[in-house]
Design a protein around this motif. Structure first.
Motif, PDB file in Angstrom:
ATOM      1  N   VAL A   7       0.834  -1.207   0.000  1.00 32.81           N
ATOM      2  CA  VAL A   7       0.000   0.000   0.000  1.00 32.81           C
ATOM      3  C   VAL A   7       0.864   1.251   0.000  1.00 32.81           C
ATOM      4  CG1 VAL A   7      -1.720   1.302   1.304  1.00 32.81           C
ATOM      5  CG2 VAL A   7      -1.942  -1.180   1.069  1.00 32.81           C
ATOM      6  N   SER A   8       1.929   1.267   0.820  1.00 36.70           N
ATOM      7  CA  SER A   8       2.797   2.455   0.854  1.00 36.70           C
ATOM      8  C   SER A   8       3.529   2.684  -0.455  1.00 36.70           C
ATOM      9  CB  SER A   8       3.838   2.383   1.939  1.00 36.70           C
ATOM     10  OG  SER A   8       3.815   1.285   2.617  1.00 36.70           O
ATOM     11  N   TRP A   9       3.811   1.579  -1.186  1.00 36.15           N
ATOM     12  CA  TRP A   9       4.460   1.721  -2.478  1.00 36.15           C
ATOM     13  C   TRP A   9       3.483   2.279  -3.520  1.00 36.15           C
ATOM     14  CZ3 TRP A   9       3.938  -1.505  -7.064  1.00 36.15           C
ATOM     15  CH2 TRP A   9       4.878  -1.200  -8.052  1.00 36.15           C
ATOM     16  N   LEU A  10       2.208   1.902  -3.411  1.00 35.07           N
ATOM     17  CA  LEU A  10       1.213   2.354  -4.371  1.00 35.07           C
ATOM     18  C   LEU A  10       0.730   3.772  -4.103  1.00 35.07           C
ATOM     19  CD1 LEU A  10      -0.976  -0.895  -4.689  1.00 35.07           C
ATOM     20  CD2 LEU A  10       0.686  -0.001  -6.342  1.00 35.07           C
ATOM     21  N   LEU A  11       0.634   4.142  -2.816  1.00 39.10           N
ATOM     22  CA  LEU A  11       0.133   5.472  -2.467  1.00 39.10           C
ATOM     23  C   LEU A  11       1.290   6.443  -2.309  1.00 39.10           C
ATOM     24  CD1 LEU A  11      -2.620   4.513   0.133  1.00 39.10           C
ATOM     25  CD2 LEU A  11      -2.903   5.065  -2.285  1.00 39.10           C
ATOM     26  N   PRO A  12       1.248   7.593  -2.953  1.00 34.56           N
ATOM     27  CA  PRO A  12       2.386   8.512  -2.919  1.00 34.56           C
ATOM     28  C   PRO A  12       2.460   9.373  -1.666  1.00 34.56           C
ATOM     29  CG  PRO A  12       0.672   9.392  -4.332  1.00 34.56           C
ATOM     30  CD  PRO A  12       0.188   8.055  -3.874  1.00 34.56           C
TER      31      PRO A  12
END
Length: 338
Positions: A7-12
């Motif tokens: 999730v942290s990789w997908l959300l900026p």
């Protein structure tokens, strides 16, 4: 933990990450309306009928057909009249062995949480790919509870506790010498995360089996408080400026000390939970440290509780109807049990 990396990789933005992270907690809170009340708490409040209803439902789900409400309510009413009042944890200080074991459990819980905090908060192995590093370390935690249950169930609580602390100490001691290879270091940190999470599980099990019923929930709560309070110190230790390897050597000393202190805890596999303070004080008698007690020989080391004779006598009262039991005073029931 594993999904957090994705999730942290997908959300900026960290704001979106914080918002998404709150969704599972909100859904879990909604389960409060569907979760049945604790039967033990209902019994402590004298709500016999509601307690019996939940236990009958449990029996039905487990396929137990020889359980009847009248008999169950009779047994519950006996237990309600004989149960000890909820007391403060300070009551344990009157019993030397229980006092020492409580201090050891709190210390072991604090060290386990500290180890978890240092690995979780302070170690980034792959600086070029923080998300992958976090994912690998997090996924290593998944089998910890299953491994902890298997070891405690078959190898015994005390042996699992001591051996897990020693294994964690060995991994911690080897970690500073693995800095030359990031993938080896990542594997080392993943194994440390696995075993320190297992330590938390094992200490929880020992806590619930060593503290007597009147303070069991209180003792477990204080164990968690000690652990989380110690975990707060993690950033200060990681940035103490004493040296890059200081956290590892500190953890090594603490893990070895906990392994030694684990020898003072009783082996509780196969034993009934202590109901009174005296039961907790006598817990583990006849189970010497020099004997490895495990799943296959535990039947040879089952001492009789100091309250066993009284409970056997009280079983005779279970033939009495609930209405008649309600007309009896606590003093009358106590005299019948003596």
């Amino acid at each position: 933990m594993c999904l957090t990396s994705l999730v942290s990789w997908l959300l900026p933005s960290w704001q979106y990450l914080a918002l998404v992270s709150c969704v599972p907690s909100a859904l879990a809170f909604a389960y409060w309306w569907y979760l049945p009340e604790s039967p033990r708490w209902l019994l402590s409040q004298g709500r016999i009928h509601e307690c019996a209803t939940i236990l009958l439902n449990v029996a039905r789900i487990n396929g137990k057909k020889d359980v009847y409400r009248t008999q169950l309510e009779s047994d519950l009413y006996i237990l309600w009249n004989l149960q000890e009042k909820e007391v403060s944890l300070r009551e344990a200080t009157r019993y030397p062995k229980l006092r020492l074991r409580a201090l050891i459990l709190f210390f072991m819980g604090a060290c386990s949480y500290l180890c978890y905090g240092m690995v979780f908060l302070g170690i980034t192995v792959l600086s070029s790919n923080y998300f992958l590093s976090h994912f690998v370390v997090s996924i290593s935690e998944l089998p910890s509870n299953a491994l902890g249950w298997t070891c405690t169930h078959f190898l015994g609580r005390r042996f699992t506790c001591i051996s897990t602390f020693l294994i964690t100490a060995a991994l911690v001691a080897a970690a500073p010498f693995c800095r030359h290879d990031k993938w080896v270091m990542l594997a080392m940190v993943a194994f440390i995360r696995l075993f320190c999470t297992q330590l938390i599980y094992v200490v929880y099990v020992q806590c619930t089996e060593i503290f007597p019923t009147p303070i069991r929930s209180t003792g477990l709560a204080w164990l968690i408080v000690c652990g989380l309070a110690t975990m707060i110190s993690t950033p200060f230790l990681l940035h103490s400026g004493i040296g890059e390897d200081f956290p590892w050597w500190l953890l090594l000393a603490l893990m070895l000390l906990c392994a030694f202190l684990g020898t003072f805890l009783p082996e509780t596999i196969g034993l009934p939970l202590p109901q009174s303070f005296q039961d907790a004080e006598d817990l583990g008698s006849g189970r010497p440290l020099r004997v490895w007690i495990h799943h296959w020989n535990q039947h040879r080391f089952v001492p009789t509780s100091s309250q066993e004779e009284k409970y056997q006598e009280l079983r005779k009262l279970s033939l009495t109807s609930p209405d008649e039991l309600k007309r009896m005073s606590c003093n009358e029931m106590t005299k019948m049990s003596r």
